[in-house]
Design a protein around this motif. Structure first.
Motif, short mmCIF file in Angstrom:
data_model
loop_
_atom_site.label_atom_id
_atom_site.label_comp_id
_atom_site.label_asym_id
_atom_site.label_seq_id
_atom_site.Cartn_x
_atom_site.Cartn_y
_atom_site.Cartn_z
N TYR A 9 0.86 -1.18 0.00
CA TYR A 9 0.00 0.00 0.00
C TYR A 9 0.90 1.22 0.00
N HIS A 10 0.84 2.03 -1.06
CA HIS A 10 1.78 3.13 -1.24
C HIS A 10 1.10 4.34 -1.87
N THR A 11 1.84 5.43 -2.02
CA THR A 11 1.31 6.69 -2.55
C THR A 11 1.57 6.79 -4.05
N ARG A 25 -3.37 7.02 -1.67
CA ARG A 25 -2.71 5.76 -1.36
C ARG A 25 -3.51 4.63 -2.01
N GLU A 31 5.26 2.74 -5.95
CA GLU A 31 5.43 4.01 -5.25
C GLU A 31 5.89 5.09 -6.23
#
Length: 73
Positions: A9-11, A25, A31
């Protein structure tokens, strides 16, 4: 909770059709990736009130109207 079974789970940056961008997110991509939208709430008829006209691809609508024009609708 089990380890190493959940996605990362990333931006990411989301780029709207009008050029505006925002960060969110997600599990999509990697990323720092940029998600460019083709359709978003600023242009889709479901959110803009549906002012766009129905596209008649291949004459489907006109064929339907012609087929049932004598039924008194």
């Amino acid at each position: 909770m089990k380890k190493d079974i959940h996605p990362n789970y990333h931006t990411v940056t989301v780029k709207m059709t009008d050029g505006t961008e925002f960060q969110t997110r997600t599990t999509w991509g990697k990323e720092g990736d940029t998600l460019t939208l083709d359709i978003d709430p600023t242009v889709h008829p479901a959110w803009t009130g549906g002012s766009s006209r129905l596209m008649d691809q291949g004459g489907r609508v006109s064929r339907f109207k012609k087929k049932y024009e004598g039924l008194g609708f």
